[in-house]
Design a protein around this motif. Structure first.
Motif, mmCIF file in Angstrom:
data_model
loop_
_atom_site.group_PDB
_atom_site.id
_atom_site.type_symbol
_atom_site.label_atom_id
_atom_site.label_comp_id
_atom_site.label_asym_id
_atom_site.label_seq_id
_atom_site.Cartn_x
_atom_site.Cartn_y
_atom_site.Cartn_z
ATOM 1 N N THR A 1 0.863 -1.182 0.000
ATOM 2 C CA THR A 1 0.000 0.000 0.000
ATOM 3 C C THR A 1 0.897 1.229 0.000
ATOM 4 O OG1 THR A 1 -1.631 -1.208 1.313
ATOM 5 C CG2 THR A 1 -1.881 1.180 1.189
ATOM 6 N N TYR A 2 0.582 2.192 -0.857
ATOM 7 C CA TYR A 2 1.405 3.393 -1.005
ATOM 8 C C TYR A 2 0.690 4.608 -0.439
ATOM 9 C CZ TYR A 2 3.906 0.455 -4.307
ATOM 10 O OH TYR A 2 4.613 -0.566 -4.895
ATOM 11 N N TYR A 3 1.454 5.465 0.225
ATOM 12 C CA TYR A 3 0.953 6.730 0.757
ATOM 13 C C TYR A 3 1.901 7.843 0.325
ATOM 14 C CZ TYR A 3 -1.810 3.752 3.824
ATOM 15 O OH TYR A 3 -2.669 2.813 4.309
ATOM 16 N N THR A 4 1.348 8.980 -0.042
ATOM 17 C CA THR A 4 2.149 10.145 -0.371
ATOM 18 C C THR A 4 2.492 10.857 0.926
ATOM 19 O OG1 THR A 4 0.928 10.418 -2.431
ATOM 20 C CG2 THR A 4 2.220 12.293 -1.691
ATOM 21 N N ILE A 5 3.747 11.226 1.052
ATOM 22 C CA ILE A 5 4.202 11.985 2.235
ATOM 23 C C ILE A 5 4.592 13.371 1.757
ATOM 24 C CG2 ILE A 5 5.860 12.118 4.122
ATOM 25 C CD1 ILE A 5 4.177 9.653 4.368
ATOM 26 N N SER A 6 4.006 14.384 2.356
ATOM 27 C CA SER A 6 4.373 15.746 2.003
ATOM 28 C C SER A 6 4.330 16.616 3.257
ATOM 29 C CB SER A 6 3.427 16.314 0.939
ATOM 30 O OG SER A 6 2.102 16.318 1.407
#
Length: 140
Positions: free
Chosen positions: A129-134
């Motif tokens: 599962t991928y999550y964007t980190i910003s």
């Protein structure tokens, strides 16, 4: 301005050394062996980070150009069309405790390389599962 230099099979990206996709890395060897049903040597089986292999294979199957990252828990994605490095992927096992400081350090590292940061979480079945980190700066 970011500088990229090739020295043989090594890529120097703003003084950070990364293996070039032109070199057949251990991850690439494993991917090719898995996709062609070849056997892997026992030394590779015991020394490799299998969460990293899961993410590498998943991204390759999604059509991404992937190279080994700057450490054991990261990969870098290259855009096919522009040829530029665009994304750093931080790889974490679902049972691994990750400090907020580690995520912030990776975020600052990726920003300094002008890359987006994604967090990939690998579960016990090998699903990713991928999550964007910003970073968000809130004003008063």
């Amino acid at each position: 301005m970011k500088t990229i230099t090739f020295m043989g099979n090594i890529l120097i990206f703003d003084n950070v050394t990364i293996m070039s996709e032109k070199a057949e890395t251990t991850l690439e060897k494993i991917y090719l062996a898995l996709s062609s049903s070849k056997q892997l040597s026992s030394e590779i089986i015991y020394l490799v980070n299998w969460d990293k292999v899961d993410v590498f294979v998943d991204l390759k199957q999604r059509g991404r150009v992937v190279i080994d990252g700057i450490d054991e828990q990261s990969l870098i994605i290259k855009d096919k069309e522009s040829g530029k490095y665009t994304t750093m992927v931080l790889i974490v096992d679902e049972n691994e405790k990750v400090s907020f400081k580690k995520i912030l350090d990776k975020l600052h590292q990726s920003k300094s390389m002008n890359l987006e940061l994604y967090l990939s979480i690998v579960d016990k079945y090998g699903d990713v599962t991928y999550y964007t980190i910003s970073e968000i700066k809130m004003s008063k």
